[in-house]
Each structure stands twice: as C-alpha cells, then as structure tokens.
Design a protein around this motif. Structure first.
Motif, PDB file in Angstrom:
ATOM      1  N   ARG A 201     -17.939   0.665  -5.709  1.00 18.17           N
ATOM      2  CA  ARG A 201     -18.772  -0.447  -6.151  1.00 18.17           C
ATOM      3  C   ARG A 201     -17.929  -1.675  -6.517  1.00 18.17           C
ATOM      4  NH1 ARG A 201     -23.998   1.165  -7.511  1.00 18.17           N
ATOM      5  NH2 ARG A 201     -24.347   3.415  -7.499  1.00 18.17           N
ATOM      6  N   MET A 202     -16.730  -1.428  -7.048  1.00 19.80           N
ATOM      7  CA  MET A 202     -15.874  -2.527  -7.483  1.00 19.80           C
ATOM      8  C   MET A 202     -14.517  -2.419  -6.793  1.00 19.80           C
ATOM      9  SD  MET A 202     -16.793  -2.426 -11.555  1.00 19.80           S
ATOM     10  CE  MET A 202     -16.000  -4.000 -11.895  1.00 19.80           C
ATOM     11  N   LEU A 203     -14.110  -3.499  -6.137  1.00 16.05           N
ATOM     12  CA  LEU A 203     -12.862  -3.502  -5.374  1.00 16.05           C
ATOM     13  C   LEU A 203     -12.113  -4.798  -5.634  1.00 16.05           C
ATOM     14  CD1 LEU A 203     -11.020  -2.165  -3.269  1.00 16.05           C
ATOM     15  CD2 LEU A 203     -12.435  -3.209  -1.477  1.00 16.05           C
TER      16      LEU A 203
ATOM     17  N   ILE B 188     -14.779   7.933  -5.764  1.00 13.19           N
ATOM     18  CA  ILE B 188     -14.254   6.726  -6.416  1.00 13.19           C
ATOM     19  C   ILE B 188     -15.278   5.592  -6.368  1.00 13.19           C
ATOM     20  CG2 ILE B 188     -12.567   4.857  -6.173  1.00 13.19           C
ATOM     21  CD1 ILE B 188     -10.452   6.841  -5.615  1.00 13.19           C
ATOM     22  N   GLU B 189     -15.499   4.965  -7.543  1.00  9.41           N
ATOM     23  CA  GLU B 189     -16.423   3.846  -7.648  1.00  9.41           C
ATOM     24  C   GLU B 189     -15.708   2.527  -7.926  1.00  9.41           C
ATOM     25  OE1 GLU B 189     -19.197   4.864 -10.664  1.00  9.41           O
ATOM     26  OE2 GLU B 189     -20.128   6.493  -9.513  1.00  9.41           O
ATOM     27  N   GLU B 190     -14.507   2.595  -8.487  1.00  7.56           N
ATOM     28  CA  GLU B 190     -13.756   1.374  -8.806  1.00  7.56           C
ATOM     29  C   GLU B 190     -12.307   1.545  -8.373  1.00  7.56           C
ATOM     30  OE1 GLU B 190     -12.368  -1.354 -12.655  1.00  7.56           O
ATOM     31  OE2 GLU B 190     -14.002   0.110 -12.871  1.00  7.56           O
ATOM     32  N   LEU B 191     -11.821   0.604  -7.549  1.00 10.64           N
ATOM     33  CA  LEU B 191     -10.451   0.643  -7.037  1.00 10.64           C
ATOM     34  C   LEU B 191      -9.812  -0.726  -7.234  1.00 10.64           C
ATOM     35  CD1 LEU B 191      -8.193   2.134  -5.515  1.00 10.64           C
ATOM     36  CD2 LEU B 191      -9.268   1.400  -3.377  1.00 10.64           C
ATOM     37  N   ASP B 192      -8.705  -0.763  -7.957  1.00 14.42           N
ATOM     38  CA  ASP B 192      -8.002  -2.009  -8.253  1.00 14.42           C
ATOM     39  C   ASP B 192      -6.657  -1.999  -7.526  1.00 14.42           C
ATOM     40  OD1 ASP B 192      -6.735  -4.218  -9.265  1.00 14.42           O
ATOM     41  OD2 ASP B 192      -7.198  -3.811 -11.350  1.00 14.42           O
ATOM     42  N   LEU B 193      -6.508  -2.922  -6.559  1.00 15.43           N
ATOM     43  CA  LEU B 193      -5.271  -3.037  -5.776  1.00 15.43           C
ATOM     44  C   LEU B 193      -4.639  -4.422  -5.957  1.00 15.43           C
ATOM     45  CD1 LEU B 193      -6.566  -1.360  -2.485  1.00 15.43           C
ATOM     46  CD2 LEU B 193      -5.085  -0.327  -4.218  1.00 15.43           C
ATOM     47  N   TYR B 194      -4.823  -5.008  -7.119  1.00 18.07           N
ATOM     48  CA  TYR B 194      -4.302  -6.339  -7.420  1.00 18.07           C
ATOM     49  C   TYR B 194      -2.805  -6.442  -7.115  1.00 18.07           C
ATOM     50  CZ  TYR B 194      -2.731 -10.209 -10.444  1.00 18.07           C
ATOM     51  OH  TYR B 194      -2.140 -11.352 -10.936  1.00 18.07           O
ATOM     52  N   ARG B 195      -2.463  -7.394  -6.258  1.00 18.89           N
ATOM     53  CA  ARG B 195      -1.069  -7.675  -5.873  1.00 18.89           C
ATOM     54  C   ARG B 195      -0.350  -6.471  -5.257  1.00 18.89           C
ATOM     55  NH1 ARG B 195       0.974 -12.667  -7.112  1.00 18.89           N
ATOM     56  NH2 ARG B 195      -0.125 -13.866  -8.727  1.00 18.89           N
ATOM     57  N   CYS B 196      -1.082  -5.587  -4.624  1.00 11.89           N
ATOM     58  CA  CYS B 196      -0.447  -4.527  -3.825  1.00 11.89           C
ATOM     59  C   CYS B 196      -0.172  -5.122  -2.448  1.00 11.89           C
ATOM     60  CB  CYS B 196      -1.358  -3.302  -3.740  1.00 11.89           C
ATOM     61  SG  CYS B 196      -1.572  -2.459  -5.317  1.00 11.89           S
ATOM     62  N   SER B 197       0.909  -5.847  -2.341  1.00  9.85           N
ATOM     63  CA  SER B 197       1.160  -6.715  -1.194  1.00  9.85           C
ATOM     64  C   SER B 197       1.459  -5.963   0.097  1.00  9.85           C
ATOM     65  CB  SER B 197       2.317  -7.677  -1.507  1.00  9.85           C
ATOM     66  OG  SER B 197       3.451  -6.958  -1.953  1.00  9.85           O
ATOM     67  N   ALA B 198       1.739  -4.659   0.015  1.00 11.12           N
ATOM     68  CA  ALA B 198       2.037  -3.894   1.230  1.00 11.12           C
ATOM     69  C   ALA B 198       0.776  -3.367   1.915  1.00 11.12           C
ATOM     70  CB  ALA B 198       2.972  -2.733   0.895  1.00 11.12           C
ATOM     71  N   ILE B 199      -0.362  -3.521   1.289  1.00  8.79           N
ATOM     72  CA  ILE B 199      -1.625  -3.030   1.858  1.00  8.79           C
ATOM     73  C   ILE B 199      -2.042  -3.916   3.033  1.00  8.79           C
ATOM     74  CG2 ILE B 199      -4.067  -2.579   1.383  1.00  8.79           C
ATOM     75  CD1 ILE B 199      -2.147  -0.658   0.017  1.00  8.79           C
TER      76      ILE B 199
END
Length: 658
Positions: free
Chosen positions: A491-493, A464-475
C-alpha cells in the motif's frame, strides 16, 4: 437451457435466501472491490449490504446524501477525507436522510481536518443523530467556543477529540463539560487557550472520565490536582506540559486507578517524582518518560518492582542508561511486551542481553539510534524473545547480515523491521525473506541493497504492505518488477532518490492495485508515460509525490485527472507542467485536499488563477512559491482561505538537480 434462464437462475437462488444469510455471506468478503462487485451483480447482496453496513468513509461531499440514504444502519461515519465538506452540504445530507423517515443510527462521526464544518454543521449533526457517542474534530484550527456549544447539545457524548482546535477556550470546554457529563474520553492536545480553570470545571462535571490528554497545554500542577479527583481515570497524557513538576505528580497520588501515563518531554519532572507516583499507582501498565529525564536514578528503578505484575510498556527514549538500568528493568519488569530505547545513550550489547534474558514476552523493541548495538544484541534478542513482532534498528551501523540471520531463523512472527541507515546488503535480505509474516520493511539509505535483495524478499514476503527504499540508489526497474510480482499487497512505497528508476519500473508497479501512497521524488528519468501507467493501474492512489521529477509533463497530469479520482495529496513542484494541464487536473480531482506546487515555472499567472478557481474550495492545504504572493489576485487567496485552505508561501531558490 436458454441464456435468459441461465442468467436469472443464480440470482433467483440468492433471492430465496433470507437477508441475514446473505449478509453473513457478504461479511466474509473482505476486499471492498469484491463487495462492490457482489452488490452490482445481485440485488439481494445490495439489500444485505444496505441493511448490515456499519461503517463508511465517503471521499466526496456529493456522495454523502446517497451514502446516508443507502445505508441507514451506519453506526460509524468517517468524513475526514470528504473533500469540500462544509456546513451547508453536511446539513443538507443529514436532513435528507432524516426526511426519508428512518432515524439515523450514527454513533461515531470523524470530522478530523474537516475545516469547512462549523457551528451550523455540528448543530445539524447533533439534531439528526440522537445516539451520537463519539466525535473527532481534531486538526480543525478554526473550531472554537461556538462549535463547542453546538456539541454540548449531544448529551450522550462519551468520546471527544479536539486536538489542535486552536480557538477553543475555557468557555468552550465548560460548555462541553456541562452539556456532556457522561464523557469518558477527551483529547485536547495543543488547545493552547485552555487553562487550569477549564480543566478544573471539566473534572467537576465529567466524573466518568477514563482517558484525558492535555498534552502541550499551558497548564500547571493545579490541573493535576483537579484530575486527581477523578476516581475512574485510567489514561493520562501530558506530553510537553512544561509547567508540571514533581509537586503535580505528588497530587496524582490521591487516586489509584491510573493504568497509563505519558510524561514525555515534561522537562521539570524528576526520577524522584516518578518514583513517588509509581508507589501510589499499583495498576500502571504503560509508562512513557521519553526525553524527560537526563538519566534514571535508582529510586525510580527500585519502585518498578511494585508494579512488576502489571507493567507491559516502558518507554525511556532519549535518556542516559547504564548496565545497572537494564539489570534492574529485567529483574523488575518480566511481563514487558514493549520497550522504547530510541536515542538512549549507553545502550550496549551487554545491556540488551541482560534485559531480554528476563523479559521473554517482548514483542516491540525500539533501538533507533543506539549506535553501539551489534549483532551480539540481535542474537540475544532472537534467542530470548521469539515472539518479537516489531524491531526498530534505524541508524545502528554495526548491525549486519549475521545478526539478522539469527532474527530470521528464530523470530517467525516478525511483522515490522526498520533497518534505515544500517549497513545491510542483499545477504541480509535473503535471511529476512524467511519472515513470511513481514508487513513493514524499511530499508532507507541502505545503498548496498540491489535488485537481487528485492528478489529474495519478493519470493516469500507476499504480505508486505509498506516498503521504504529511500535513497537505495542501486535499485533498478528489474527490482521493482520483482516487487510487483511477489508483493501484491503493498500500500505504501517510498522510492525517493532511487535515481535509476525509469518509466519501465513504473509500468511494473502499475500491477499493485492496492497501492495508496507512492513517493517518487527526484526520479529524473520518469516521464508522463510512467505516470500514466501508475494512474491506470493504481486506481486506489491517495498520495503521490512527484517533486523534482523534471520530465513529468501535462500527459501525466491528464492521466491522473482521468484515473486517480481518489487522490488526496499531490506534490508536483519543479515538474514541467503547464497551466492547461494544471487547470484540468484541479477541476477533475474532486477528492484532492493538499497540493504542493513550488516552482512550476511553465504555468503563467493566469494559469495559476484559473486552476485554483477550478478547485471550488476543496483544497485544505496549498504550498506555492512566495514570489507569486504579490501577483496572484488577493480576492482569490481570500476565497481559498475562507473555504478553510491554509496557504503556505515558500521562498526557495529555483535549483534543478540533474
């Protein structure tokens, strides 16, 4: 054996090899940091690198003269990220390299967003690079007719990109057309001063044109009449050309060479016009009519059968479709590899099932905002399109873990999946963890995802090079720890609004050595300590968003100043930094080009002025609170704008969110 003889023996062995062999060995070293290590430990590797390197992307103008001297065989030079580049520095670097005795081999030069480069710099470039074939001046809004006159001297130019060069007129385009008759690819998107007259002269003088992009120009059907005379034209894009209609498409029937056409957002084009065009273009491979038609008529669908062997990409985004639409496409376009149905009304499970039953070669399917799609559609895709590589399902609320289980079980080649705003949970991620080739995973607004789900992904999706966890409030920090251990290639988070993250989580992320883009907006629990972890460990960082990270202070800025020398975009709005920290930051980051600092309340007027003067004209974009406009020195603002910096003033109220 003595220490000296042991140290010199290995290097002596490498020195005995021919330059070609050493260069061949070096070509197998992919990581730039490893290549640098090779150069540092052996002069033979350094010489091989100098003799064989073909492409380079310097980040500072101070490094450009040395780059051109060290790598005389360079064929491609990307200066789009070279902070502070202007006419004087470009001309000096080129003349210094030419003065060394060797003729520059440069064929492709990218100057996108290099707003400081003008006529003199381009004249020096053309004079020093007699083999120049491709130039990219995109997003240089000040580039105008004088710059085009300089480029016109490059008689061998074949590829020219001028997107958003707002000052270019018909006169400038005419100079390029006359001076560069061998042009094959030209993009003039958003060059709003170019009219039908310029396009007509272009078509008369540049007969070898294969690709033309006139998107968002104020041109009419007359431009299409001119372009229709180009016998080799294969790729034509005219997005948002509002004065073009069916009569213009009728004019394009004169030729039969088009392979790709983009008519998206052309409001006056109808299905009848498209059908007429398709009938005359038997080699069309790509068609984009997104947001153009209200609905698709049968006349358009019936003509698709005439290009059934060649058509591979069909984008219908934003249109109204019916069950008969999918049946017709499935029957006529069995060789499709990509279909775009984003924001289409009427997309159902039955429609998708009938489509994929015939289109087994699909690799990209875009179903963004197709709200009626359920797991049944995913099951049909999994069963029939096992070569699928990209699946976009943003805002498909009825997609669940059950459907993704089918995708994961049968689509082993999946590389990208967008599940933003979908009702997926940790079980769904457990299924997706079987997709070991996954490169891009978007999970924004998936509030049911927790650390457990990230642990599943990290266990088997190491590419994985790009992971989007926008507003994943339980993380929490533990989830980031799992990601850092299992997904070293990220590379992108995006961690915006993941409000449980603390400095401990950033300490885990510091192990991601390849991280370039990190978004931490509204993480109220992180401090300068966490930013220090990131700065020390993630030295490749290019873009960092710290907006509304209220506890980040000067300590974080000092760490960025020392360790994040590649940083080009930074947002520190609402951070509790002082003028001293800001001044030190801006004087140290020589690659910084874009800065957003709205409501940095602890910085005085004098602090702002000292910090901005310390940038030495390197900034290209600056965003500040509008209330400062009347108190900051007008001379300072004029100096920034003269150096190519676009200053944006924002009148936002000062609001802190806990």
């Amino acid at each position: 054996m003595s220490q000296d003889s042991g140290g010199g023996g290995g290097d002596a062995g490498i020195e005995a090899l021919s330059l070609d062999l050493v260069a061949h060995a070096l070509a197998g070293v992919r990581d730039p940091r490893d290549r640098k290590s090779c150069r540092l430990v052996s002069r033979a590797f350094a010489r091989a690198e100098a003799a064989s390197r073909r492409a380079c992307r310097p980040l500072r103008r101070e490094a450009l003269p040395r780059v051109l001297r060290l790598f005389p065989a360079l064929a491609s030079l990307d200066l789009s990220a070279c902070a502070g580049l202007d006419d004087a520095s470009l001309a000096a670097a080129l003349s210094g390299a030419a003065g060394a005795g060797a003729e520059l081999e440069l064929r492709r030069v990218r100057l996108a967003r290099a707003s400081g480069v003008g006529r003199r710099g381009l004249e020096a470039l053309v004079a020093a690079c007699p083999r120049l074939e491709a130039v990219d001046l995109s997003h240089c809004p000040a580039a105008g007719d004088r710059e085009m006159a300089a480029l016109a001297a490059a008689a061998g130019l074949r590829d020219l990109a001028l997107d958003k060069c707002l000052a270019v007129t018909d006169v400038g385009l005419a100079k390029v057309a006359v001076g560069c008759p061998g042009l094959e690819r030209l993009s003039i998107r958003w060059c709003r001063e170019i009219s039908d007259i310029g396009v007509e002269l272009l078509a008369k003088k540049c007969r070898r044109l294969r690709s033309v992009d006139i998107s968002y120009l104020k041109v009419t059907n007359e431009s299409l009449r001119s372009l229709s005379t180009l016998e080799k034209l294969e790729d034509l894009a005219m997005v948002g050309c509002l004065s073009i209609d069916d009569d213009g498409l009728q004019m394009l029937r004169a030729g039969n060479s088009l392979q790709s056409i983009d008519l998206s957002r052309c409001d006056h084009v109808t299905s009848q016009g498209l059908a007429s065009l398709i009938e005359s273009q038997s080699f069309l491979q790509k068609i984009n009519v997104g947001h153009t038609l209200h609905e698709i008529d049968t006349c358009f669908l019936s003509k698709l059968s005439t290009i059934k062997e060649s058509l591979t990409v069909l984008r219908l985004d934003g249109l109204e479709v019916f069950a008969s639409t999918f049946v017709a496409i499935g029957d006529s376009c069995k060789n499709l590899v990509e279909i775009g149905l984003s924001k289409c009304h009427g997309v159902t499970d039955d429609g998708i099932s009938s489509l994929v039953a015939h289109c087994n070669y699909l690799r990209t399917i875009d179903l963004t905002c197709c709200h009626l799609i359920t797991d049944d559609a995913l099951a049909a895709i999994a069963e029939n399109c096992r070569m699928i590589e990209c699946l976009r399902l943003e805002s498909c609320p009825f997609v669940s873990a059950k459907g993704l289980e089918q995708i994961a079980a049968l689509c082993s080649r999946l590389k990208e999946i967008d599940l933003t705003d979908c009702c997926v949970n940790d079980t769904a991620l457990q299924h997706l963890s079987r997709c070991s080739e996954l490169l891009i995973l978007k999970l924004g607004l998936c509030s049911s995802i927790s650390d457990k789900g990230l642990a599943y992904i990290s266990s088997n999706c190491g590419k994985i090079e790009e992971l989007d966890l926008y507003r994943c409030s339980a993380i929490t920090d533990d989830g980031l720890g799992a990601v850092a251990r299992g997904c070293k290639k990220i590379r992108m988070l995006n961690l915006r609004y993941c409000t449980q993250i603390t400095d401990g989580g950033l300490k885990h992320l510091s192990a991601l050595e390849e991280l370039t883009n990190l978004e931490l907006r509204c993480l109220a629990h992180i401090t300068g300590i966490g930013i220090t972890y990131i700065a020390v460990g993630c030295t490749c960082l290019v873009e960092l968003d710290l907006k509304c990270c209220y506890s980040v202070d000067d300590a974080g800025l000092w760490a960025l100043s020392r360790y994040s020398q590649n940083l080009r975009q930074l947002t520190i709005s609402y951070c509790q930094v002082t003028g001293l920290g800001l001044c030190h930051l801006l004087s140290s980051l020589r690659c910084l080009q874009e800065l957003k600092m709205v409501h940095v309340s602890w910085v005085s007027i004098e602090g702002f002025e000292m910090a901005l003067r310390a940038t030495c004209g390197r900034l290209k974009k600056l965003k500040m609170f509008g209330g400062l406009r009347s108190v900051i020195s007008p001379e300072l603002i004029q100096m920034l704008e003269a150096c190519g910096c676009r200053v944006r003033w924002v009148d936002k109220p000062l609001v802190y969110k806990g």
